[in-house]
Design a protein around this motif. Structure first.
Motif, mmCIF file in Angstrom:
data_model
loop_
_atom_site.group_PDB
_atom_site.id
_atom_site.type_symbol
_atom_site.label_atom_id
_atom_site.label_comp_id
_atom_site.label_asym_id
_atom_site.label_seq_id
_atom_site.Cartn_x
_atom_site.Cartn_y
_atom_site.Cartn_z
ATOM 1 N N ASN A 159 68.169 7.009 -2.528
ATOM 2 C CA ASN A 159 67.250 7.116 -3.633
ATOM 3 C C ASN A 159 66.909 6.181 -4.295
ATOM 4 O O ASN A 159 66.827 5.932 -5.610
ATOM 5 C CB ASN A 159 68.332 7.850 -4.769
ATOM 6 C CG ASN A 159 68.871 9.252 -4.201
ATOM 7 O OD1 ASN A 159 68.377 10.035 -3.425
ATOM 8 N ND2 ASN A 159 70.336 9.304 -4.503
ATOM 9 N N ARG A 160 66.171 5.153 -3.472
ATOM 10 C CA ARG A 160 65.510 3.896 -4.122
ATOM 11 C C ARG A 160 64.442 4.165 -4.991
ATOM 12 O O ARG A 160 64.315 3.299 -6.085
ATOM 13 C CB ARG A 160 65.035 3.268 -2.738
ATOM 14 C CG ARG A 160 66.102 2.624 -1.959
ATOM 15 C CD ARG A 160 65.605 2.015 -0.330
ATOM 16 N NE ARG A 160 64.969 2.988 0.425
ATOM 17 C CZ ARG A 160 65.323 3.785 1.239
ATOM 18 N NH1 ARG A 160 66.635 3.950 1.278
ATOM 19 N NH2 ARG A 160 64.532 4.463 1.997
ATOM 20 N N GLY A 161 63.635 5.026 -4.786
ATOM 21 C CA GLY A 161 62.743 5.432 -6.076
ATOM 22 C C GLY A 161 63.517 5.639 -7.277
ATOM 23 O O GLY A 161 62.719 5.180 -8.463
ATOM 24 N N LEU A 162 64.617 6.345 -7.151
ATOM 25 C CA LEU A 162 65.378 6.505 -8.564
ATOM 26 C C LEU A 162 66.012 5.128 -8.940
ATOM 27 O O LEU A 162 65.889 4.739 -10.184
ATOM 28 C CB LEU A 162 66.401 7.507 -8.352
ATOM 29 C CG LEU A 162 67.201 7.668 -9.608
ATOM 30 C CD1 LEU A 162 66.590 8.382 -10.621
ATOM 31 C CD2 LEU A 162 68.582 8.631 -9.258
ATOM 32 N N LEU A 163 66.277 4.418 -8.041
ATOM 33 C CA LEU A 163 66.783 2.997 -8.448
ATOM 34 C C LEU A 163 65.581 2.092 -9.059
ATOM 35 O O LEU A 163 65.871 1.299 -10.112
ATOM 36 C CB LEU A 163 67.440 2.026 -7.218
ATOM 37 C CG LEU A 163 68.606 2.869 -6.678
ATOM 38 C CD1 LEU A 163 69.106 1.863 -5.498
ATOM 39 C CD2 LEU A 163 69.778 2.930 -7.783
ATOM 40 N N GLY A 199 65.685 14.273 -14.533
ATOM 41 C CA GLY A 199 67.054 15.072 -14.588
ATOM 42 C C GLY A 199 68.163 14.133 -13.897
ATOM 43 O O GLY A 199 69.259 14.209 -14.273
ATOM 44 N N ALA A 200 67.876 13.612 -12.825
ATOM 45 C CA ALA A 200 69.054 12.857 -12.099
ATOM 46 C C ALA A 200 69.506 11.765 -13.051
ATOM 47 O O ALA A 200 70.592 11.399 -12.953
ATOM 48 C CB ALA A 200 68.375 12.392 -10.777
ATOM 49 N N PHE A 225 68.187 17.151 -2.017
ATOM 50 C CA PHE A 225 68.657 17.505 -0.595
ATOM 51 C C PHE A 225 70.227 17.347 -0.743
ATOM 52 O O PHE A 225 70.651 16.146 -1.437
ATOM 53 C CB PHE A 225 68.119 16.678 0.212
ATOM 54 C CG PHE A 225 66.654 17.025 0.474
ATOM 55 C CD1 PHE A 225 65.995 18.402 -0.053
ATOM 56 C CD2 PHE A 225 65.766 16.253 1.087
ATOM 57 C CE1 PHE A 225 64.744 18.610 0.279
ATOM 58 C CE2 PHE A 225 64.382 16.519 1.340
ATOM 59 C CZ PHE A 225 63.821 17.877 0.969
ATOM 60 N N THR A 226 70.993 18.157 0.086
ATOM 61 C CA THR A 226 72.116 17.653 0.576
ATOM 62 C C THR A 226 72.148 16.548 1.527
ATOM 63 O O THR A 226 71.082 16.253 2.155
ATOM 64 C CB THR A 226 73.004 18.875 0.905
ATOM 65 O OG1 THR A 226 72.423 19.212 2.271
ATOM 66 C CG2 THR A 226 72.753 20.116 0.210
ATOM 67 N N SER A 286 63.142 14.218 -1.163
ATOM 68 C CA SER A 286 63.490 14.447 -2.552
ATOM 69 C C SER A 286 64.787 13.379 -2.722
ATOM 70 O O SER A 286 65.123 12.649 -2.044
ATOM 71 C CB SER A 286 64.311 15.841 -2.506
ATOM 72 O OG SER A 286 64.606 16.071 -3.882
ATOM 73 N N LEU A 287 65.469 13.679 -3.908
ATOM 74 C CA LEU A 287 66.677 12.855 -4.081
ATOM 75 C C LEU A 287 67.841 13.433 -3.011
ATOM 76 O O LEU A 287 67.696 14.277 -2.662
ATOM 77 C CB LEU A 287 67.211 13.044 -5.446
ATOM 78 C CG LEU A 287 66.332 12.531 -6.651
ATOM 79 C CD1 LEU A 287 66.510 13.345 -8.003
ATOM 80 C CD2 LEU A 287 66.439 11.034 -6.668
#
Length: 479
Positions: A159-163, A199-200, A225-226, A286-287
Motif C-alpha cells: 500500500n505504498r500509495g496509502l503511505l 477510509g483506510a 484485496f485479500t 486496490s489496498l
C-alpha cells in the motif's frame, strides 16, 4: 519572471514563491517526499531533502506514471487531468489559500480518484477557488499509482500509495500553518479510490493526530484485496514481465514497461474461496489488507474523527452509459457481474430484480455494479463508524441526474464532484458528451453541497442530523 507582488512562504523544507490572484494565493508542486525513482518506487516515502533559495511554486508538477483511460463518448479529461506528465518529482501537493498570513483556517486535504491507476491533482475538477473564497485552505495530493503504488511485492511495503497520502498529511501537519491553515483542524476527503484511501486512514494507527475530520465520497469500505487476491495480480505482473515477483526484480524496469503490461492484468478472476472481487474486475489494484477498513476502524483514529460519507444513486452508470452498454447488456452480462461480486449470485440478482421489476438488463447491471463497488461498503463503513464514534457520523445520498449522453449518465459516479467544488456552472462541464450534460446545473445545488462540505470542515456538522444505529438518517442531495 517573478513579480515583486508574488508571495513567498517559508516552509520547513525551504522558501517557495506562489501566485496571488483574486481567489487568493496558489502554491504548486510542493514536494512532501523525495522523488520515487528506481528502487525508490517500491520503498516507503522518505522526507524531501529540501532546497536552498526560493523554489518556484507557480507551475504544476509532473504526475505519477499512468495509462490513458478511455470512457467512450464521455469527456472525462476534467476528471483524469492531463494523464502522465513525466518527471521525477511528482510526490507533491498544491495549496490554494485565501492568504499565507498566519491565520488559523480550516484545512481540507483532497485525495483524487482514478481506480488506483490514474488521476492527479492537476485535474480541472479540483479547482480550489470556491474553498479559498469560503476561507478554507485546500491542499490537493498526488500519490503513487498502479504497480509502483499498489502492487504487492516481496521486499516492498504494501500500500505504498496509502503511505504517500500519510506522508502528505504529515507534511500538512508540519507546514500548513505557514499557508494560513490550522494544523489542528484538518479534514481529509477523497472520491472513489481516493475515498477508499481515506477510509483506510480511519483504520490506520499511524494516521492518529494527522486529521480531525474525514469525507468519503463514493468510496468502498470493503474494497480492499485479500493477500491471496493481491498475489494473483502480482503473479500475473511478474509473468508478463518475465521476472520474479520481488521489489528487487521490478526495480530496474522502466515505468513505460510497467504501464505496457497493465492490459495483461485486466480481467483477472480474483474470486477466491473466501472473497468476491471487490472491484468487479474494473481495476487490478486496490489496498491489500488482512481485514477490510470498515471492519478495522477500532484499530485506527476513527472513533475520534467526524465522518461525512455517501454515494450517488446511480454510480454504476459511469461504467456502462458512455460505452453504449446500457443498451447492449444482456441477461448473461448481468449474471456475470453479479457472480464476480456476490457469493450467492442467483440470490443477489433475484433481490435486485425484486427491487427493480421494471428495469432493463443494463439498468440492473448498473445497480449491481453500484451496490457492489460503492453502496455496500459505504453502508458498512457508516454503520461501523456510528457504533464507535458517538454521533460523529453524517451520511448523504447524491441524486442529481446529469443529462449527459441523452440523459443516460444520470446520477453516476463522479457527478457530485462539480457540486462539491462549486464549479457546476463551468461551460467545459456542459454539453451532451460532458459530465453534467447540456442542461444547466440546478440553481442552488452547488451552493448547498459545497456549503455542507465547508460547514463540516468548520464544525463537524454538515447541516443535518447524524446517522446513528437508532436513527440512520441519510440526507438527500439533489434527488
Amino acid at each position: 519572471m517573478p513579480r515583486q507582488t508574488d508571495p513567498v512562504v517559508e516552509t520547513p523544507a525551504g522558501a517557495v514563491r506562489g501566485l496571488r490572484d483574486g481567489s487568493g494565493e496558489r502554491y504548486r508542486a510542493l514536494p512532501y517526499a523525495a522523488s520515487p525513482i528506481g528502487a525508490g518506487r517500491f520503498a516507503p516515502p522518505v522526507p524531501h531533502p529540501g532546497w536552498s533559495g526560493v523554489r518556484d511554486g507557480t507551475r504544476p508538477s509532473p504526475t505519477a506514471p499512468q495509462p490513458v483511460r478511455d470512457f467512450g463518448r464521455l469527456d472525462m479529461v476534467p476528471y483524469f487531468g492531463p494523464g502522465w506528465v513525466p518527471g521525477e518529482e511528482y510526490l507533491t501537493v498544491d495549496v490554494h489559500t485565501p492568504a499565507a498570513d498566519g491565520g488559523r483556517r480550516p484545512v481540507m486535504v483532497f485525495v483524487h480518484g482514478g481506480g488506483f491507476v490514474t488521476g492527479s491533482n492537476r485535474a480541472a475538477l479540483y479547482d480550489g477557488t470556491a474553498f479559498a473564497r469560503d476561507d478554507i485552505v485546500l491542499v490537493t495530493v498526488n500519490y503513487r499509482l498502479g504497480i509502483p503504488g499498489f502492487l504487492d511485492l516481496e521486499g516492498a511495503p504494501a500500500n505504498r500509495g496509502l503511505l504517500d497520502v500519510l506522508a502528505a498529511l504529515g507534511w500538512v501537519h508540519d507546514a500548513v500553518a505557514a499557508f494560513g491553515g490550522d494544523p489542528e483542524n484538518v479534514t481529509v476527503f477523497g472520491q472513489s479510490a481516493g475515498a477508499t484511501l481515506v477510509g483506510a486512514l480511519l483504520a490506520t494507527p499511524e494516521a492518529g493526530g494527522l486529521f480531525r475530520r474525514a469525507i468519503i465520497q463514493s468510496g468502498n469500505g470493503t474494497g480492499a484485496f485479500t493477500p491471496e487476491q493481491a498475489q494473483r495480480v502480482t503473479a500475473a505482473a511478474a509473468a508478463a514481465l518475465g521476472v520474479e515477483p520481488t521489489a528487487e526484480a521490478f526495480a530496474p524496469i522502466p515505468d513505460e514497461r510497467l504501464l505496457a503490461i497493465l492490459p495483461a492484468l485486466s480481467g483477472l478472476d480474483l474470486r477466491t474461496s473466501t472473497a468476491t472481487d471487490p472491484l468487479a474486475g474494473l481495476s487490478p489494484f486496490s489496498l491489500v489488507l488482512p481485514v477490510q477498513p470498515a471492519d478495522g476502524l477500532a484499530d485506527g483514529p476513527a472513533r475520534d474523527i467526524d465522518l461525512l460519507i455517501g454515494t450517488n444513486t446511480e454510480e454504476g452508470r459511469l461504467y456502462l452509459a458512455p460505452q453504449g452498454a446500457l443498451e447492449s447488456t444482456t441477461e448473461a452480462d448481468v449474471l456475470a457481474v453479479t457472480a464476480r461480486t456476490h457469493a450467492d449470485p442467483e440470490a443477489a440478482l433475484a433481490a435486485h430484480r425484486a427491487a427493480r421489476p421494471d428495469e432493463t438488463p443494463g439498468e440492473l447491471r448498473s445497480a449491481v455494479l453500484g451496490q457492489a463497488l460503492f453502496e455496500a461498503g459505504t453502508t458498512r463503513m457508516a454503520q461501523a463508524h456510528a457504533r464507535i464514534s458517538g454521533g460523529r457520523t453524517h451520511v448523504y445520498s447524491f441524486g442529481y441526474r446529469s443529462t449527459a449522453l441523452g440523459g443516460r449518465l444520470g446520477a453516476a459516479h463522479t457527478v457530485e464532484l462539480p457540486f462539491v467544488f462549486d464549479i457546476a456552472d463551468q461551460p467545459w462541464l456542459h454539453g451532451d458528451t460532458r459530465l453534467l450534460g447540456a442542461a444547466p446545473a440546478p440553481a442552488g445545488l452547488a451552493a448547498r453541497v459545497h456549503g455542507a462540505w465547508v460547514a463540516f470542515a468548520n464544525t463537524g456538522n454538515p447541516g443535518w442530523a447524524p446517522y446513528t444505529r437508532q436513527r440512520p438518517e441519510v440526507e438527500i442531495l439533489g434527488g
